[in-house]
Each structure stands twice: as structure tokens, then as C-alpha cells.
Design a protein around this motif. Sequence first.
Motif, mmCIF file in Angstrom:
data_model
loop_
_atom_site.group_PDB
_atom_site.id
_atom_site.type_symbol
_atom_site.label_atom_id
_atom_site.label_comp_id
_atom_site.label_asym_id
_atom_site.label_seq_id
_atom_site.Cartn_x
_atom_site.Cartn_y
_atom_site.Cartn_z
ATOM 1 N N GLY A 103 15.163 39.292 31.260
ATOM 2 C CA GLY A 103 14.110 39.683 30.271
ATOM 3 C C GLY A 103 13.502 40.977 30.624
ATOM 4 O O GLY A 103 14.447 42.147 31.088
ATOM 5 N N ARG A 105 20.072 32.555 30.098
ATOM 6 C CA ARG A 105 20.195 31.503 29.728
ATOM 7 C C ARG A 105 21.034 31.385 28.342
ATOM 8 O O ARG A 105 21.867 30.629 28.136
ATOM 9 N N ASP A 106 20.932 32.405 27.438
ATOM 10 C CA ASP A 106 21.708 32.593 26.301
ATOM 11 C C ASP A 106 22.302 34.075 26.287
ATOM 12 O O ASP A 106 21.782 35.035 25.922
ATOM 13 N N SER A 144 24.398 35.192 24.296
ATOM 14 C CA SER A 144 24.438 35.795 22.818
ATOM 15 C C SER A 144 23.330 36.506 22.211
ATOM 16 O O SER A 144 23.354 37.108 21.509
ATOM 17 N N LYS A 145 22.185 36.443 22.982
ATOM 18 C CA LYS A 145 20.690 36.728 22.700
ATOM 19 C C LYS A 145 20.940 38.465 22.822
ATOM 20 O O LYS A 145 21.321 38.807 23.970
ATOM 21 N N PRO A 146 20.362 39.182 21.917
ATOM 22 C CA PRO A 146 20.416 40.660 21.804
ATOM 23 C C PRO A 146 19.576 41.068 23.168
ATOM 24 O O PRO A 146 18.492 40.441 23.322
ATOM 25 N N ARG A 147 20.034 42.173 24.083
ATOM 26 C CA ARG A 147 19.310 42.708 24.920
ATOM 27 C C ARG A 147 18.667 43.952 24.626
ATOM 28 O O ARG A 147 19.366 44.764 23.761
ATOM 29 N N ASP A 148 17.481 44.408 25.248
ATOM 30 C CA ASP A 148 16.958 45.720 24.889
ATOM 31 C C ASP A 148 17.255 46.603 25.801
ATOM 32 O O ASP A 148 16.518 47.613 26.096
ATOM 33 N N THR A 201 26.113 32.932 32.382
ATOM 34 C CA THR A 201 25.196 31.925 32.218
ATOM 35 C C THR A 201 25.048 30.790 33.206
ATOM 36 O O THR A 201 24.147 29.916 33.328
#
Length: 199
Positions: free
Chosen positions: A51, A84-85, A87-91, A102
Motif C-alpha cells: 500500500g 493480498r491481491d 492483480s490490483k494496480p499499484r501506484d 500473495t
Amino acid sequence: MHFHLAFIASALSAGTVSSFAPTIGQSNLRASSSLQMSADDTITLGIFGGGTVGGGIVEILSKKKSYFQQLTGKNIEVKKVCVRDASKPRDFTLPEGCTVVTSYDDILNDDDIDIAVEVMGGTTFAKDVVVGALKNGKSVVTANKALIAKDLGEIESLVLSLDGDAQFRYEAAVCGGIPIIRSMQSDFVGDEINLMSGI
């Protein structure tokens, strides 16, 4: 920004001889010892949490790579980031050679990773990660205030019971990253502190 730098300072000092963050390890809570690194000139990190804080650490380590190399005499490499995911886009941009995973075990059981960085938050899974990393001989750095408040005594006891050089660093979890623990350990050794309070 100050918080991220304090966190990185804790991580880097866990992998070098010089100490500028609180240390729990060996028989002395103030003792600092060098670690056996995965390669002669490399400190390898595994980060739990992708995050804002985890991404900030990755970005600063990338942008200031030369500076940290001069500071420590080591190459600092982020090998894996556990999320956790996946596939989630990262900044943030992953450095070359770094992979997103994961499963906690992808970092905990990787003998090439020297330091586990816990920035996932919470106390349940975060504690599992911290305990697992320490038992596997990895030093741990955390910014997790809730974990420190709830389980510091237990984690201290664990570290002191282990053989090896694993250290537990948590300066970034205290006073918003202000190096108060370092100051207490190095500048006030002749004083007896009975109480600290704050707002």
C-alpha cells in the motif's frame, strides 16, 4: 516523507554494523550486530504490504539507491512484495528483479531474503509474519503501532530466546518516526527515565 525515511533507516541499520534504531537481539536489548547477508555486498528485503507505506519504501529505495549504497556500503534490493491481491494496480514501479507474491511463505521461506519489512497493518496476520520471519532467522522492521502496543513483550522474549543475529526494529512505529528510542538508548544512558507521556 519523514516517516518513510525513518522506516528505511531502521531497515538499513538492521542490515549493517552501525545502529541508529532500536534493536532487540541477542542477550542485550540495546545490542546491535551485523547480519549474514545473502550476498557479500547486498541486503535483500521482502516487504509485507504493497500500500502507501510499502510503495513509498520501494520508491525511496529506488530513487536514493546510490545514497543508501554510500551510507551502508551495501546494495539494497527489494526482492518480493507480498500483497493480498496481485492483480490490483499499484501506484509505484517495481524495481528490476522484484516480484509481487500473495503467500507469506514466499518471503518467510526464502533464504535469500535477509530482512522482512512488515507494513501490512493489523495485529493478527502481522504478528504471524513477524514471528515467522524471526524464527526463520530474518531480521524484522515494522511500523505497526498496534502490534508494538499489543505484543512487544512477547516479541522481545522471542528474539532473546533465538540463536543467531535476527533483530527486531520498530523506530518507525514510535512518535511518528521521530528517533526518540535511538535518543534514549544513546543520549540518556546515564539518566533514569521513570515516565514518558504524550498527547
